[in-house]
Design a protein around this motif. Structure first.
Motif, PDB file in Angstrom:
ATOM      1  N   UNK A 293      71.871  63.979 -48.379  1.00 55.04           N
ATOM      2  CA  UNK A 293      70.211  63.928 -48.684  1.00 55.04           C
ATOM      3  C   UNK A 293      70.455  62.550 -48.320  1.00 55.04           C
ATOM      4  N   UNK A 294      69.381  62.090 -47.483  1.00 56.98           N
ATOM      5  CA  UNK A 294      69.337  60.339 -47.636  1.00 56.98           C
ATOM      6  C   UNK A 294      69.886  59.934 -46.440  1.00 56.98           C
ATOM      7  N   UNK A 295      69.699  58.464 -46.947  1.00 53.80           N
ATOM      8  CA  UNK A 295      70.236  57.464 -45.692  1.00 53.80           C
ATOM      9  C   UNK A 295      71.685  57.678 -46.205  1.00 53.80           C
ATOM     10  N   UNK A 296      72.702  57.199 -47.093  1.00 52.60           N
ATOM     11  CA  UNK A 296      73.502  58.002 -47.324  1.00 52.60           C
ATOM     12  C   UNK A 296      74.313  58.958 -47.374  1.00 52.60           C
ATOM     13  N   UNK A 297      73.525  59.806 -46.932  1.00 53.30           N
ATOM     14  CA  UNK A 297      74.160  61.814 -47.278  1.00 53.30           C
ATOM     15  C   UNK A 297      74.692  61.911 -48.206  1.00 53.30           C
ATOM     16  N   UNK A 298      74.116  61.568 -49.671  1.00 55.13           N
ATOM     17  CA  UNK A 298      75.045  61.790 -50.786  1.00 55.13           C
ATOM     18  C   UNK A 298      74.144  63.293 -51.181  1.00 55.13           C
ATOM     19  N   UNK A 299      75.886  63.864 -51.549  1.00 60.39           N
ATOM     20  CA  UNK A 299      75.622  66.027 -51.277  1.00 60.39           C
ATOM     21  C   UNK A 299      75.605  65.962 -52.582  1.00 60.39           C
ATOM     22  N   UNK A 300      75.441  66.115 -53.152  1.00 55.18           N
ATOM     23  CA  UNK A 300      75.574  66.944 -54.618  1.00 55.18           C
ATOM     24  C   UNK A 300      76.993  67.267 -55.238  1.00 55.18           C
ATOM     25  N   UNK A 301      77.266  68.758 -53.708  1.00 51.84           N
ATOM     26  CA  UNK A 301      79.005  69.362 -54.716  1.00 51.84           C
ATOM     27  C   UNK A 301      79.703  68.377 -54.231  1.00 51.84           C
ATOM     28  N   UNK A 302      79.544  66.872 -53.374  1.00 56.45           N
ATOM     29  CA  UNK A 302      80.958  66.347 -53.319  1.00 56.45           C
ATOM     30  C   UNK A 302      80.717  64.485 -54.472  1.00 56.45           C
ATOM     31  N   UNK A 303      79.562  64.639 -54.533  1.00 55.24           N
ATOM     32  CA  UNK A 303      79.431  63.523 -55.302  1.00 55.24           C
ATOM     33  C   UNK A 303      78.354  63.099 -56.980  1.00 55.24           C
ATOM     34  N   UNK A 304      78.316  64.521 -56.914  1.00 54.93           N
ATOM     35  CA  UNK A 304      78.005  64.773 -58.543  1.00 54.93           C
ATOM     36  C   UNK A 304      76.034  65.352 -58.476  1.00 54.93           C
TER      37      UNK A 304
ATOM     38  N   UNK B  23      65.301  59.422 -58.487  1.00 57.14           N
ATOM     39  CA  UNK B  23      64.807  58.775 -58.105  1.00 57.14           C
ATOM     40  C   UNK B  23      64.886  58.516 -56.458  1.00 57.14           C
ATOM     41  N   UNK B  24      65.934  59.577 -56.618  1.00 55.34           N
ATOM     42  CA  UNK B  24      67.382  58.754 -55.034  1.00 55.34           C
ATOM     43  C   UNK B  24      66.757  59.501 -54.258  1.00 55.34           C
ATOM     44  N   UNK B  25      65.976  60.744 -54.181  1.00 52.79           N
ATOM     45  CA  UNK B  25      65.502  61.430 -52.813  1.00 52.79           C
ATOM     46  C   UNK B  25      64.217  60.197 -52.257  1.00 52.79           C
ATOM     47  N   UNK B  26      63.372  60.045 -52.676  1.00 54.88           N
ATOM     48  CA  UNK B  26      62.366  58.756 -52.899  1.00 54.88           C
ATOM     49  C   UNK B  26      62.420  57.675 -51.840  1.00 54.88           C
ATOM     50  N   UNK B  27      63.671  57.255 -52.430  1.00 53.57           N
ATOM     51  CA  UNK B  27      63.517  55.565 -52.581  1.00 53.57           C
ATOM     52  C   UNK B  27      64.630  54.899 -51.490  1.00 53.57           C
ATOM     53  N   UNK B  28      64.481  54.208 -50.521  1.00 53.70           N
ATOM     54  CA  UNK B  28      65.165  54.076 -49.111  1.00 53.70           C
ATOM     55  C   UNK B  28      66.592  52.452 -50.516  1.00 53.70           C
ATOM     56  N   UNK B  29      65.511  51.843 -51.148  1.00 58.15           N
ATOM     57  CA  UNK B  29      66.714  50.810 -52.027  1.00 58.15           C
ATOM     58  C   UNK B  29      67.487  51.458 -52.393  1.00 58.15           C
ATOM     59  N   UNK B  30      67.364  52.599 -53.487  1.00 56.50           N
ATOM     60  CA  UNK B  30      68.373  53.537 -54.894  1.00 56.50           C
ATOM     61  C   UNK B  30      69.490  54.161 -53.936  1.00 56.50           C
ATOM     62  N   UNK B  31      69.025  54.989 -52.413  1.00 54.30           N
ATOM     63  CA  UNK B  31      69.963  55.806 -52.194  1.00 54.30           C
ATOM     64  C   UNK B  31      71.141  53.864 -51.446  1.00 54.30           C
ATOM     65  N   UNK B  32      70.274  53.368 -51.075  1.00 56.93           N
ATOM     66  CA  UNK B  32      71.282  51.919 -50.303  1.00 56.93           C
ATOM     67  C   UNK B  32      72.219  51.769 -51.334  1.00 56.93           C
ATOM     68  N   UNK B  33      72.052  51.561 -52.364  1.00 58.23           N
ATOM     69  CA  UNK B  33      72.783  50.927 -54.042  1.00 58.23           C
ATOM     70  C   UNK B  33      73.297  52.020 -54.332  1.00 58.23           C
ATOM     71  N   UNK B  34      72.973  52.440 -54.411  1.00 60.28           N
ATOM     72  CA  UNK B  34      74.276  53.926 -54.825  1.00 60.28           C
ATOM     73  C   UNK B  34      75.280  54.066 -53.720  1.00 60.28           C
ATOM     74  N   UNK B  35      74.732  53.740 -52.372  1.00 61.72           N
ATOM     75  CA  UNK B  35      76.134  54.485 -50.946  1.00 61.72           C
ATOM     76  C   UNK B  35      76.815  52.975 -51.514  1.00 61.72           C
ATOM     77  N   UNK B  36      76.291  51.547 -51.857  1.00 59.31           N
ATOM     78  CA  UNK B  36      77.335  50.623 -51.645  1.00 59.31           C
ATOM     79  C   UNK B  36      77.981  50.636 -52.966  1.00 59.31           C
ATOM     80  N   UNK B  37      77.969  51.158 -53.843  1.00 61.40           N
ATOM     81  CA  UNK B  37      78.522  51.086 -55.115  1.00 61.40           C
ATOM     82  C   UNK B  37      79.591  52.238 -54.831  1.00 61.40           C
ATOM     83  N   UNK B  38      78.954  52.883 -54.666  1.00 60.46           N
ATOM     84  CA  UNK B  38      80.138  55.006 -54.082  1.00 60.46           C
ATOM     85  C   UNK B  38      81.494  54.104 -53.049  1.00 60.46           C
ATOM     86  N   UNK B  39      81.060  53.330 -51.645  1.00 57.91           N
ATOM     87  CA  UNK B  39      81.208  52.627 -50.785  1.00 57.91           C
ATOM     88  C   UNK B  39      82.532  51.883 -51.885  1.00 57.91           C
TER      89      UNK B  39
END
Length: 224
Positions: free
Chosen positions: A172-183, A188-204
């Protein structure tokens, strides 16, 4: 006593001919010119009849050819021609299946595009999302080489489409969030590009410490 030779006393009932038959002096037969003309006409008459027969046959063949061409043009212009062509295409595709190519499918029977190819809603704003990610990564201290690795990673994962929903992988989304791997997906993740990028940077940062390490892992496994 012999009779004297007196021409005036000769028998006039059987006059002697004055020349051989067929010459101009022969009054009992047609002149030579007329006889020659008659023979010539008798010889030419069969040739003339054959020529007329050949001419008539040629005219008849030409007329039939023109008529056939006119019929073919008329049939082609009719709806019957289109119906026939569509019928042939349908039979070909029934035998060969979808592999016969898109050009041979009729519109009524062409299958719908699979839903898995429609990942996003079409409002991804990919360039804006990429610019936002570059600014947020720079604020975190990831520039130059780190940014190139991050750009490659998320470009492959989502093409910077924040509306991405990939039913094949679950990303899902820019970072490719996957509930099976990432919980559990953040609020608000699905609707917000900023939330997706912030999560992706923190995860990496937490999992790989740098975008280049995350990119190397992706190249080996197809996930991160």
């Amino acid at each position: 006593m012999p009779t004297p030779n007196r021409p005036e006393l000769a028998d006039t009932r059987h006059p002697s001919p004055t020349g051989p038959p067929g010459r101009s002096g022969d009054r009992n037969g047609p002149p030579r010119v007329l006889r020659w003309a008659g023979r010539l006409l008798r010889r030419l008459r069969p040739a003339s009849r054959a020529a007329l027969d050949r001419g008539a046959a040629f005219v008849e063949l030409a007329a039939v050819t023109v008529l056939a061409a006119a019929i073919m043009v008329a049939v082609y212009q009719l709806e019957l021609s289109r119906t026939f062509n569509n019928g042939v295409r349908q039979m070909v595709c029934l035998v060969e299946g979808p592999g016969c190519g898109d050009q041979t499918w009729v519109d009524a029977d062409r299958p719908e595009e699979p839903e898995e190819y429609e990942w996003g809603s079409g409002n991804s704003n990919a360039l804006e999302n990429e610019s936002l990610a570059m600014n947020m990564a720079s604020a975190q201290g990831w520039q130059d080489t780190d940014w190139e690795c991050l750009k490659n990673l998320w470009g492959v994962v989502s093409h910077w489409d924040h509306t991405l929903i990939n039913p094949n992988t679950g990303d899902n989304g820019i970072t490719g969030f996957n509930p099976a791997r990432h919980g559990t997906m953040p609020s608000g993740f699905r609707e917000s590009p900023r939330e997706q990028i912030a999560w992706g940077l923190a995860y990496i940062d937490e999992t790989y410490e740098s975008p280049c390490d995350a990119w190397a892992y992706w190249e080996d496994t197809g996930t991160y």
